[in-house]
Design an enzyme around this catalytic site. Structure first.
Site, PDB file in Angstrom:
ATOM      1  N   THR A   1      -9.831  -3.165  16.381  1.00 45.98           N
ATOM      2  CA  THR A   1      -9.736  -3.935  15.136  1.00 45.98           C
ATOM      3  C   THR A   1      -8.731  -5.049  15.331  1.00 45.98           C
ATOM      4  OG1 THR A   1      -7.980  -2.518  14.312  1.00 45.98           O
ATOM      5  CG2 THR A   1     -10.223  -1.893  13.741  1.00 45.98           C
TER       6      THR A   1
ATOM      7  N   LYS B   1       3.559  -4.906  -6.653  1.00 43.21           N
ATOM      8  CA  LYS B   1       4.017  -4.018  -7.728  1.00 43.21           C
ATOM      9  C   LYS B   1       5.151  -4.714  -8.477  1.00 43.21           C
ATOM     10  CE  LYS B   1       4.167   0.834  -8.715  1.00 43.21           C
ATOM     11  NZ  LYS B   1       4.035   2.170  -8.124  1.00 43.21           N
TER      12      LYS B   1
ATOM     13  N   GLU C   1     -14.866  -0.398  11.605  1.00 41.10           N
ATOM     14  CA  GLU C   1     -14.945   1.069  11.554  1.00 41.10           C
ATOM     15  C   GLU C   1     -16.287   1.569  11.028  1.00 41.10           C
ATOM     16  OE1 GLU C   1     -12.412  -0.760  10.648  1.00 41.10           O
ATOM     17  OE2 GLU C   1     -10.496   0.200  11.116  1.00 41.10           O
TER      18      GLU C   1
ATOM     19  N   TRP D   1       0.686  -2.945 -11.226  1.00 41.39           N
ATOM     20  CA  TRP D   1       0.074  -3.598 -10.079  1.00 41.39           C
ATOM     21  C   TRP D   1      -0.532  -4.955 -10.436  1.00 41.39           C
ATOM     22  CZ3 TRP D   1       1.177  -1.633  -5.549  1.00 41.39           C
ATOM     23  CH2 TRP D   1       1.431  -0.271  -5.418  1.00 41.39           C
TER      24      TRP D   1
END
Lengths: 528, 528
Positions: free
Chosen positions: A186, A430, A331, A435
């Site tokens: 990756t 945050k 993945e 959030w």
């Protein structure tokens, strides 16, 4: 023994090229070379040439399960090497030429590849890599001349003369379907790159998923051009799916500018062109500037990054063809969802639905499934036949106990089952215990005509913990004030989501796959 | 352990309905009942109901691998039972109601089924079967009322009240993908019927093959009506493929006449209708007589028998839609080849090309592969993921040493890879040491406007060993002389292929699947 039985038919990838050679033997693979030259082979020829490479590799002692590396663009020679390596039961480790020599050397050390197959124009990079990759004993050069003498202990030779003289009397496929076939690291925009080991079975089942009418819908009448590179998550599986369907494969080589792609699409009659969104911006600009038409093209398939709605609208209007969106990850082999061709509703925000063999689940921050799965945002987990279980070299599973892989993406799924990626979990800010999703702010600012790219990161704040910071790269010759930028957000997001400050950057830092490198932005601007 | 791995994802059939229920939960399954009534359920509901039946069967002690039999038309209740049985790891043994009670009792004895699920209107047949099937302890009646008291040791009950009160808290799928899932006996027009044992893996891979854009090409926008029965080779795999694609499934029940089918197609918006050629003759006649149009219908998929060119032309002209041909066998799950949708050339003689997962090979009489595989006739052998290896209850393999299954068909394959079935090897007539292929003569005579059906068999001959005999069934109110019949062959086949005599029959004998029963013809007319 009295129940009767069906035939054992191992799902190994060599069968895909066997099938193409036997049933679509005269269908072509066309590769763009230098100066407009087109290299050609048919599937029968490619099948023979790939077996000759297997024969050569076996002669060099390559064993089942051994990694053989490639550092190459999308070309016939790369596809031949790929099938040669996988067909004999070795593992094709594709390297990304956009990484640095130390990164590539580190990956080669991980995989232990002794043999490296390199595009001629990437030899300068390869030589830098070899400095730190003592395990590589042989380098084979494809798609050009050998310009370098042997390097240290590594012998360097051109592959083509060995293929031309080679012997294709080589039997493929004497291994289990669960044997590893490919290795891809990756991009690792956070932390060290992680290797994904594909198996014959997982990539074969991925191919069958891709071939469904409501997924890629590729038929034997199609001419498919994967602009997405083979070193980037198997070119989305197309080097398997295109021969499997008996479609013509058109490989763009290294020149991915609008003019080169337009010429290739026109000359080879491409019906489906596949690549990340930004590639099609160059194509549209070229078509605009030259007044060129591409009558063969039926659709453009995009993925690898979110699709800007304005670009989607431009392509659909200018070319008069649909854009098919998708979502995936290395993945996932890599396709997760595909925009459904038979669904007349298209939207840049919709990444499509999962087909049989892929399942999605939204979880909360603690890793519990959300009680309601539709029309709410959650952390996207996936499960399926072509989804990772464990990274290369790691003992720990990459999934939850129930077998779900955490994609790290935030997503919504609508009542029709359409997936919308809404952000990255690790990018969340945050602020005051609540959030903020930077992706929503980026989408709004990025849609302004003056803005080329927008990024929002969290900056340390004594009172709130974190506060959002907006970074923008403007289009050439465009101006917009900070106040105007922030005013565009009013009424669109909660007022406390609006960033406290704006930073202008000349060029956003990019990772090896072209995405904005937020790690670099955070290092420079987060105040941590 | 350091290579990394992909997820284990067993290819079990319960996942197909899980997928449909989760991702296409509100898509319907519509079943034609008596008097134009339509029964409806969506995939979420069907999933719940099927699990309740699994729960019920488990309560009766049904074990993994145990056969549970069905004797039923294509209906929602039959599909629910089918998934209930397979999903819990038992084996669904479908019985053909066109067979005789002794044949059915013999099959039940072979499979050892203790439980039989029967369409209400087939109970008179079932009761005759039970006479000779002492192993059956429970009969569940679907699609109608229970009219019979318990019979001998068999308890008879309606299934619906038990489903309605049932509990769907039942976990499917705790078995290997190679576990058996289905059992279907071949029609056995020669010798004893033979059982084909399907596995979860073979039928799952068959489903994925069917879903390819160049095979069935079914999408979530389709409405598919399988007229071909579930007891006839899994209704060509459609009860798996249609939910897997998220398409609407329309089940015609027991009324397959033109008027009933036309009403159902119109009312439910069927886009793809699937069945043997003769079914569409009734539909065309009805449309002709009533002037009805079926605007939703996009194509008709035929198989199970050779397609008369005149009927194909009539359908394509009258309905203005393409006919997609196919070829298969019970032993192939059952699809071998499908006419390729993206191929503009269509021909009733072409059965299509094999898709990935299916391979064809032409052999000579001795079982050696023909040196040239294209444009020559040979004996067709097949190999693949959904092809039989060994019949139920037999120890001997059904394939050659190299794993090829002999279909018994004679075939040609053209340069484009299109398969044409040219006859049955066992129907060949040996005359003067040379072979005559009855299928070629039948096709020519069958194309005459006066002829409804034609059959050619070998008749004992002192001089030549065998000589061909032509049997014809004329259309109503049509006349043609023997001399005219035979004259139609002159110049079309070798002169010594022309039959020596003609026999007129009022009605050709038919087997349980509607094909001409040549065994009966030979018994009556061959002179052996």
């Amino acid at each position: 023994m009295i129940d009767g039985s069906m035939q054992h038919f191992p799902l190994t990838l060599d069968r895909i090229l066997d099938h193409a050679a036997k049933w679509h033997g005269d269908v072509e693979v066309a590769t763009a070379g230098e100066g407009g030259a087109i290299g050609r082979v048919d599937y029968a020829g490619l099948h023979s040439r790939a077996r000759r490479i297997s024969h050569l590799l076996a002669g060099l002692g390559v064993q089942t399960g051994e990694r053989v590396a490639t550092l190459a663009w999308n070309s016939q020679a790369h596809v031949e090497s790929w099938y040669a390596i996988m067909g004999m039961g070795a593992v094709c480790h594709t390297l990304n030429p956009r990484l640095t020599p130390p990164q590539l050397a580190w990956m080669l050390a991980q995989s232990g590849a002794r043999i490296l197959i390199v595009s001629a124009d990437l030899m300068p990079l390869a030589l830098k890599v070899l400095d730190d990759a003592p395990g590589v004993a042989r380098v084979f050069v494809i798609d050009g001349e050998v310009a370098s003498p042997d390097f240290g202990s590594a012998q360097i030779a051109a592959l083509e003369p060995l293929v031309a003289q080679g012997n294709d009397d080589f039997a493929w496929g004497a291994f289990e379907e669960t044997a590893p076939s490919g290795l891809c690291f990756t991009s690792g925009s956070t932390g060290a790159p992680k290797g994904v080991s594909y198996t014959h079975r997982s990539s074969f089942l991925h191919t069958l998923r891709l071939l469904q009418a409501d997924v890629s819908g590729i038929t034997s009448a199609d001419v498919v051009m994967p602009v997405v590179p083979m070193f980037h998550a198997n070119a989305w599986g197309l080097p398997f799916a295109v021969p499997a369907a008996g479609a013509k494969l058109v490989l763009p080589g290294r020149h991915l500018d609008g003019a080169s792609l337009a010429r290739l699409i026109g000359a080879e009659g491409v019906t489906i062109a596949v690549g990340v969104p930004t590639v099609w911006l160059g194509l549209c600009d070229h078509l605009d500037a030259t007044g060129t038409h591409l009558p063969s093209l039926k659709r453009i398939l995009v993925g690898g990054a979110s699709m800007p709605p304005a670009l989607m609208e431009r392509i659909e209007k200018q070319l008069g063809i649909p854009v098919q969106t998708s979502w995936g990850m290395t993945e996932l082999s890599p396709v997760g969802t595909f925009g459904v061709l038979s669904n007349p509703e298209r939207d840049a925000a919709i990444s499509g639905r999962p087909a049989l063999g892929m399942d999605l689940l939204l979880m909360d921050e603690r890793g519990d499934p959300l009680p309601e799965q539709r029309d709410v945002e959650g952390r996207l987990h996936v499960r399926g036949a072509a989804v990772i279980d464990r990274y290369f070299g790691q003992e720990r599973s990459a999934t939850t106990e129930d077998g779900w892989f955490d994609t790290g993406d935030l997503a919504r799924i609508d009542r029709q089952g359409n997936l919308m990626i809404t952000g990255r979990a690790k990018d969340l800010i945050k602020s005051g215990g609540e959030w903020i999703n930077p992706a929503e702010i980026e989408a709004l600012v990025g849609a302004l005509p003056q803005v080329s790219l927008a990024a929002v990161i969290g900056r340390s704040d004594v009172k709130w913990g974190e506060r959002p910071l907006l970074l923008v790269e403007l289009r050439e010759d465009q101006e917009i004030s900070d106040a105007e930028l922030l005013a565009s957000l009013r009424g669109q997001v909660a007022s406390w989501w609006i960033p406290d400050a704006v930073v202008r950057v000349d060029a956003m830092p990019r990772g090896s796959t072209g995405k904005i490198d937020k790690l670099q932005l955070r290092t420079a601007y987060s105040g941590n």
